[in-house]
Design a protein around this motif. Structure first.
Motif, PDB file in Angstrom:
ATOM      1  N   PHE A 227       0.833  -1.198   0.000  1.00 22.40           N
ATOM      2  CA  PHE A 227       0.000   0.000   0.000  1.00 22.40           C
ATOM      3  C   PHE A 227       0.872   1.254   0.000  1.00 22.40           C
ATOM      4  O   PHE A 227       1.760   1.406   0.837  1.00 22.40           O
ATOM      5  CB  PHE A 227      -0.924   0.024   1.219  1.00 22.40           C
ATOM      6  CG  PHE A 227      -1.863   1.198   1.225  1.00 22.40           C
ATOM      7  CD1 PHE A 227      -3.056   1.135   0.527  1.00 22.40           C
ATOM      8  CD2 PHE A 227      -1.544   2.361   1.900  1.00 22.40           C
ATOM      9  CE1 PHE A 227      -3.925   2.219   0.517  1.00 22.40           C
ATOM     10  CE2 PHE A 227      -2.404   3.452   1.901  1.00 22.40           C
ATOM     11  CZ  PHE A 227      -3.598   3.369   1.199  1.00 22.40           C
ATOM     12  N   VAL A 228       0.624   2.139  -0.949  1.00 18.77           N
ATOM     13  CA  VAL A 228       1.359   3.398  -1.057  1.00 18.77           C
ATOM     14  C   VAL A 228       0.426   4.538  -0.672  1.00 18.77           C
ATOM     15  O   VAL A 228      -0.655   4.690  -1.239  1.00 18.77           O
ATOM     16  CB  VAL A 228       1.908   3.614  -2.484  1.00 18.77           C
ATOM     17  CG1 VAL A 228       2.617   4.955  -2.594  1.00 18.77           C
ATOM     18  CG2 VAL A 228       2.858   2.475  -2.862  1.00 18.77           C
ATOM     19  N   THR A 229       0.854   5.310   0.320  1.00 19.44           N
ATOM     20  CA  THR A 229       0.085   6.460   0.795  1.00 19.44           C
ATOM     21  C   THR A 229       0.494   7.702   0.026  1.00 19.44           C
ATOM     22  O   THR A 229       1.686   7.960  -0.172  1.00 19.44           O
ATOM     23  CB  THR A 229       0.324   6.695   2.295  1.00 19.44           C
ATOM     24  OG1 THR A 229      -0.091   5.533   3.009  1.00 19.44           O
ATOM     25  CG2 THR A 229      -0.459   7.896   2.796  1.00 19.44           C
ATOM     26  N   ASP A 230      -0.500   8.464  -0.395  1.00 21.19           N
ATOM     27  CA  ASP A 230      -0.277   9.757  -1.042  1.00 21.19           C
ATOM     28  C   ASP A 230      -0.477  10.836   0.010  1.00 21.19           C
ATOM     29  O   ASP A 230      -1.588  11.158   0.382  1.00 21.19           O
ATOM     30  CB  ASP A 230      -1.269   9.936  -2.188  1.00 21.19           C
ATOM     31  CG  ASP A 230      -1.172  11.279  -2.884  1.00 21.19           C
ATOM     32  OD1 ASP A 230      -0.449  12.171  -2.390  1.00 21.19           O
ATOM     33  OD2 ASP A 230      -1.840  11.442  -3.918  1.00 21.19           O
ATOM     34  N   PHE A 231       0.635  11.372   0.515  1.00 19.31           N
ATOM     35  CA  PHE A 231       0.561  12.448   1.504  1.00 19.31           C
ATOM     36  C   PHE A 231       0.493  13.826   0.845  1.00 19.31           C
ATOM     37  O   PHE A 231       0.483  14.833   1.526  1.00 19.31           O
ATOM     38  CB  PHE A 231       1.767  12.409   2.448  1.00 19.31           C
ATOM     39  CG  PHE A 231       1.650  11.357   3.516  1.00 19.31           C
ATOM     40  CD1 PHE A 231       0.738  11.489   4.545  1.00 19.31           C
ATOM     41  CD2 PHE A 231       2.453  10.226   3.488  1.00 19.31           C
ATOM     42  CE1 PHE A 231       0.628  10.532   5.544  1.00 19.31           C
ATOM     43  CE2 PHE A 231       2.361   9.268   4.475  1.00 19.31           C
ATOM     44  CZ  PHE A 231       1.447   9.415   5.502  1.00 19.31           C
ATOM     45  N   GLY A 232       0.429  13.860  -0.462  1.00 14.43           N
ATOM     46  CA  GLY A 232       0.426  15.119  -1.206  1.00 14.43           C
ATOM     47  C   GLY A 232       1.786  15.342  -1.831  1.00 14.43           C
ATOM     48  O   GLY A 232       1.990  15.024  -2.996  1.00 14.43           O
ATOM     49  N   HIS A 233       2.729  15.807  -1.054  1.00 15.11           N
ATOM     50  CA  HIS A 233       4.059  16.092  -1.593  1.00 15.11           C
ATOM     51  C   HIS A 233       4.961  14.866  -1.640  1.00 15.11           C
ATOM     52  O   HIS A 233       5.965  14.851  -2.347  1.00 15.11           O
ATOM     53  CB  HIS A 233       4.729  17.212  -0.786  1.00 15.11           C
ATOM     54  CG  HIS A 233       4.972  16.860   0.646  1.00 15.11           C
ATOM     55  ND1 HIS A 233       3.954  16.667   1.550  1.00 15.11           N
ATOM     56  CD2 HIS A 233       6.122  16.650   1.312  1.00 15.11           C
ATOM     57  CE1 HIS A 233       4.472  16.364   2.725  1.00 15.11           C
ATOM     58  NE2 HIS A 233       5.786  16.349   2.610  1.00 15.11           N
ATOM     59  N   ILE A 234       4.629  13.803  -0.872  1.00 11.74           N
ATOM     60  CA  ILE A 234       5.416  12.575  -0.929  1.00 11.74           C
ATOM     61  C   ILE A 234       4.506  11.355  -1.041  1.00 11.74           C
ATOM     62  O   ILE A 234       3.341  11.386  -0.662  1.00 11.74           O
ATOM     63  CB  ILE A 234       6.347  12.396   0.302  1.00 11.74           C
ATOM     64  CG1 ILE A 234       5.528  12.245   1.585  1.00 11.74           C
ATOM     65  CG2 ILE A 234       7.365  13.502   0.411  1.00 11.74           C
ATOM     66  CD1 ILE A 234       6.345  11.770   2.767  1.00 11.74           C
ATOM     67  N   LEU A 235       5.102  10.282  -1.562  1.00  5.12           N
ATOM     68  CA  LEU A 235       4.487   8.960  -1.546  1.00  5.12           C
ATOM     69  C   LEU A 235       5.223   8.153  -0.492  1.00  5.12           C
ATOM     70  O   LEU A 235       6.441   8.297  -0.329  1.00  5.12           O
ATOM     71  CB  LEU A 235       4.615   8.284  -2.913  1.00  5.12           C
ATOM     72  CG  LEU A 235       3.968   9.014  -4.081  1.00  5.12           C
ATOM     73  CD1 LEU A 235       4.275   8.292  -5.384  1.00  5.12           C
ATOM     74  CD2 LEU A 235       2.475   9.151  -3.878  1.00  5.12           C
ATOM     75  N   SER A 236       4.515   7.295   0.203  1.00  2.10           N
ATOM     76  CA  SER A 236       5.082   6.582   1.336  1.00  2.10           C
ATOM     77  C   SER A 236       4.672   5.115   1.316  1.00  2.10           C
ATOM     78  O   SER A 236       3.516   4.788   1.057  1.00  2.10           O
ATOM     79  CB  SER A 236       4.590   7.236   2.631  1.00  2.10           C
ATOM     80  OG  SER A 236       4.891   6.444   3.745  1.00  2.10           O
ATOM     81  N   LEU A 237       5.633   4.251   1.621  1.00  6.50           N
ATOM     82  CA  LEU A 237       5.410   2.808   1.706  1.00  6.50           C
ATOM     83  C   LEU A 237       6.020   2.307   3.006  1.00  6.50           C
ATOM     84  O   LEU A 237       7.202   2.559   3.270  1.00  6.50           O
ATOM     85  CB  LEU A 237       6.085   2.107   0.520  1.00  6.50           C
ATOM     86  CG  LEU A 237       6.150   0.590   0.549  1.00  6.50           C
ATOM     87  CD1 LEU A 237       4.767  -0.005   0.312  1.00  6.50           C
ATOM     88  CD2 LEU A 237       7.126   0.084  -0.498  1.00  6.50           C
TER      89      LEU A 237
END
Length: 87
Positions: free
Chosen positions: A36-46
């Motif tokens: 699952f990849v989170t879209d925090f707006g300015h970054i993507l996070s795994l």
């Protein structure tokens, strides 16, 4: 914050989106992440867990970001399937 002790987790920054995708694929192959990849707006996070159980995070600058947009945790990155590979 999340009752994980003094060290919550480590965050690493991928050098590029291609590197992020490669890291994600390798972690999926080792069952270290659900992908699952989170879209925090300015970054993507795994998030993933290492063999000792330490939670860690890989981030990359989001090429789809819009200025001033910040998303809450759990916002799915639209460029990724929920459980698989990049679209």
């Amino acid at each position: 914050m999340f009752n994980r002790g003094r060290l919550d987790h480590l965050a690493l920054e991928a050098s590029s989106l291609d590197a992020f995708d490669e890291i994600r694929e390798r972690l999926l192959a080792r069952n270290a992440t659900d992908g699952f990849v989170t879209d925090f707006g300015h970054i993507l996070s795994l998030f993933f867990r290492d063999p000792d159980g330490l939670e860690a995070e890989v981030c990359v600058q989001n090429p789809d970001s819009q200025p001033g947009v910040h998303n809450p945790p759990g916002t799915p990155a639209l460029r990724y399937h929920p459980v698989g590979t990049p679209i």
